[in-house]
Design an enzyme around this catalytic site. Structure first.
Site, short mmCIF file in Angstrom:
data_model
loop_
_atom_site.label_atom_id
_atom_site.label_comp_id
_atom_site.label_asym_id
_atom_site.label_seq_id
_atom_site.Cartn_x
_atom_site.Cartn_y
_atom_site.Cartn_z
N ASP A 168 -2.85 -11.04 5.34
CA ASP A 168 -1.98 -10.42 6.34
C ASP A 168 -2.77 -9.40 7.15
O ASP A 168 -3.51 -8.59 6.59
CB ASP A 168 -0.79 -9.73 5.67
CG ASP A 168 0.09 -9.03 6.70
OD1 ASP A 168 0.78 -9.74 7.46
OD2 ASP A 168 0.05 -7.79 6.76
N TYR A 227 -4.20 -2.66 13.46
CA TYR A 227 -5.14 -2.16 12.46
C TYR A 227 -6.53 -1.99 13.08
O TYR A 227 -7.34 -2.91 13.12
CB TYR A 227 -5.21 -3.10 11.26
CG TYR A 227 -3.90 -3.35 10.56
CD1 TYR A 227 -2.84 -2.44 10.66
CD2 TYR A 227 -3.70 -4.49 9.80
CE1 TYR A 227 -1.63 -2.67 10.01
CE2 TYR A 227 -2.50 -4.73 9.14
CZ TYR A 227 -1.47 -3.82 9.26
OH TYR A 227 -0.28 -4.05 8.62
N LYS A 263 0.78 -9.85 13.39
CA LYS A 263 1.97 -9.18 13.90
C LYS A 263 1.93 -9.06 15.42
O LYS A 263 0.87 -9.19 16.04
CB LYS A 263 2.10 -7.78 13.26
CG LYS A 263 2.10 -7.86 11.73
CD LYS A 263 2.18 -6.51 11.08
CE LYS A 263 2.12 -6.62 9.58
NZ LYS A 263 0.76 -6.95 9.08
N GLY A 302 1.96 -2.40 0.87
CA GLY A 302 1.77 -1.05 0.32
C GLY A 302 2.33 -0.87 -1.07
O GLY A 302 3.00 0.14 -1.33
N SER A 313 0.55 3.68 -0.36
CA SER A 313 -0.55 4.23 0.44
C SER A 313 -1.74 4.69 -0.39
O SER A 313 -2.62 5.38 0.10
CB SER A 313 -0.08 5.39 1.33
OG SER A 313 0.91 4.98 2.23
N GLY A 314 -1.77 4.31 -1.67
CA GLY A 314 -2.94 4.58 -2.49
C GLY A 314 -2.73 5.50 -3.66
O GLY A 314 -3.53 5.53 -4.60
N ILE A 315 -1.65 6.28 -3.66
CA ILE A 315 -1.43 7.26 -4.72
C ILE A 315 -1.26 6.59 -6.09
O ILE A 315 -1.58 7.17 -7.13
CB ILE A 315 -0.20 8.16 -4.40
CG1 ILE A 315 -0.11 9.34 -5.36
CG2 ILE A 315 1.08 7.34 -4.40
CD1 ILE A 315 -1.16 10.38 -5.19
N LEU A 316 -0.79 5.33 -6.12
CA LEU A 316 -0.63 4.60 -7.38
C LEU A 316 -1.89 3.83 -7.77
O LEU A 316 -1.87 3.09 -8.75
CB LEU A 316 0.56 3.63 -7.28
CG LEU A 316 1.94 4.27 -7.29
CD1 LEU A 316 3.03 3.24 -7.01
CD2 LEU A 316 2.21 4.98 -8.62
N ALA A 317 -2.95 4.01 -7.01
CA ALA A 317 -4.20 3.31 -7.32
C ALA A 317 -5.37 4.27 -7.36
O ALA A 317 -6.51 3.91 -7.08
CB ALA A 317 -4.45 2.21 -6.28
#
Length: 336
Positions: free
Chosen positions: A46, A51, A77, A234, A238-242
């Site tokens: 995707d 981007y 998109k 996501g 946005s990255g906080i869980l990784a």
């Protein structure tokens, strides 16, 4: 064909980071990451013109041009047309200001009319080095970019992009279309229309371990009733869980950091990676067709693949619910 039937597997690859989101990514690193996704068996990609003002599409096209076109599914998109002229002012991206400041310097035209939609598709095909698209999402017609004026943007898309994409689907030019947004309301409004009918939607950040209550209550019952599928963008918020520091494309606030700490404590107790918990949670809802985490390093893609296949004990999911870290209404693996 339903979205679940169209998409090859539960794990896709989201290319927003390849547009130099947050940082300038070396070209070789970006291309190696796409190749790593391919080698890991990922066959759904995707992307979007937004981007990095076409940068992510260009990078993705460079790698996928060497792959058999019938071996993967590709979505991009519409809503942003990348112009040849360069931007001289600071672009206004609403709440997402500065998100792609390291991307291409080109100006971006924000428009969801029929003409802009057709032009956007033509330009994407060139950047992606392909002769067709499988899925097209109508991008960012929501409050985070347009504030109180979002309904006007939605109407422009309804009478423009929606109709063009419906026609292209009916003609067999594309296989499916829908909305790609960070808010639930535009999708809810679309599903309430008599026509045109979308095939699915890409919802970023709204069905994750950290944020899912609103989607569960309002959107997903509508989607399930109508047989409309969801791609979860996501899934790591946005990255906080990784292992990152961003939530909702900004530095994470204290209450989110505290919640993530509680999640990490629970995953550690059960010997589970937080990535596995995040991906498998998002996939547990029956409306979900796939998750599309982003990555900028080959090793991250391997982590995502491993997280998808990791065995997470039912006891973890039961305790996750018992501690109030997920909604009582959220479907969980193992029927927990």
């Amino acid at each position: 064909m339903s979205l679940k039937e169209l998409l090859p597997g539960k794990l896709g690859y989201g290319t927003a980071p390849l547009g130099n989101m947050f940082r300038a990514i070396p070209e070789a690193e970006a291309l190696a990451t796409i190749e790593a996704a391919w080698q890991q068996g990922v066959r759904y990609y995707d992307t979007a013109p937004f981007y990095g003002a076409g940068l992510a599409e260009e990078r993705l096209g460079q790698v996928l041009a060497g792959k058999p076109r019938d071996a993967y599914v590709l979505s991009t998109k519409v809503g942003r047309v990348v112009l040849d002229e360069h931007e001289t002012d600071v672009p206004d991206f609403g709440e997402k200001g500065g998100l792609f400041e390291h991307g291409n310097p080109n100006k971006i035209l924000h428009e969801w009319t029929a003409d802009a939609t057709e032009r956007s598709i033509e330009d994407s095909l060139k950047r992606l080095r392909t002769d067709h698209l499988d899925v097209v999402w109508v991008h960012d017609i929501a409050q985070d970019f347009h504030g109180d004026a979002w309904l006007g943007t939605f109407e422009e898309a309804r009478t423009g992009a929606f109709r063009v994409l419906s026609r292209l689907r009916d003609e067999g030019v594309i296989k499916a279309w829908g909305l790609g947004v960070n808010k639930t309301e535009p999708i809810e409004l679309t599903l309430a229309l008599d026509e045109p009918r979308p095939d699915g939607f890409l919802l970023a950040g709204r069905y994750t371990l950290l944020d899912h209550e609103h989607a569960l209550t309002r959107l997903l019952p509508m989607a399930q009733e109508q047989g409309v599928g969801m791609v979860v963008g996501g899934p790591y918020s946005s990255g906080i869980l990784a292992g990152g520091t961003h939530f909702e494309y900004q530095e994470a606030p204290a209450h989110i950091i505290e919640r993530v700490a509680r999640l990490k404590e629970l995953t550690a107790q059960h010997g589970v990676s937080i990535k596995a918990a995040a991906l498998q949670f998002s996939l547990a809802h029956p409306v979900t067709a796939a998750v599309v985490p982003g990555a900028t390093k080959p090793s991250r893609v391997a982590e995502d693949r491993a997280a998808l296949g990791e065995t997470v004990p039912a006891a973890f999911w039961r305790e996750l619910r018992a501690t109030g870290l997920v909604s009582p209404a959220a479907p969980l693996p193992h029927g927990a």
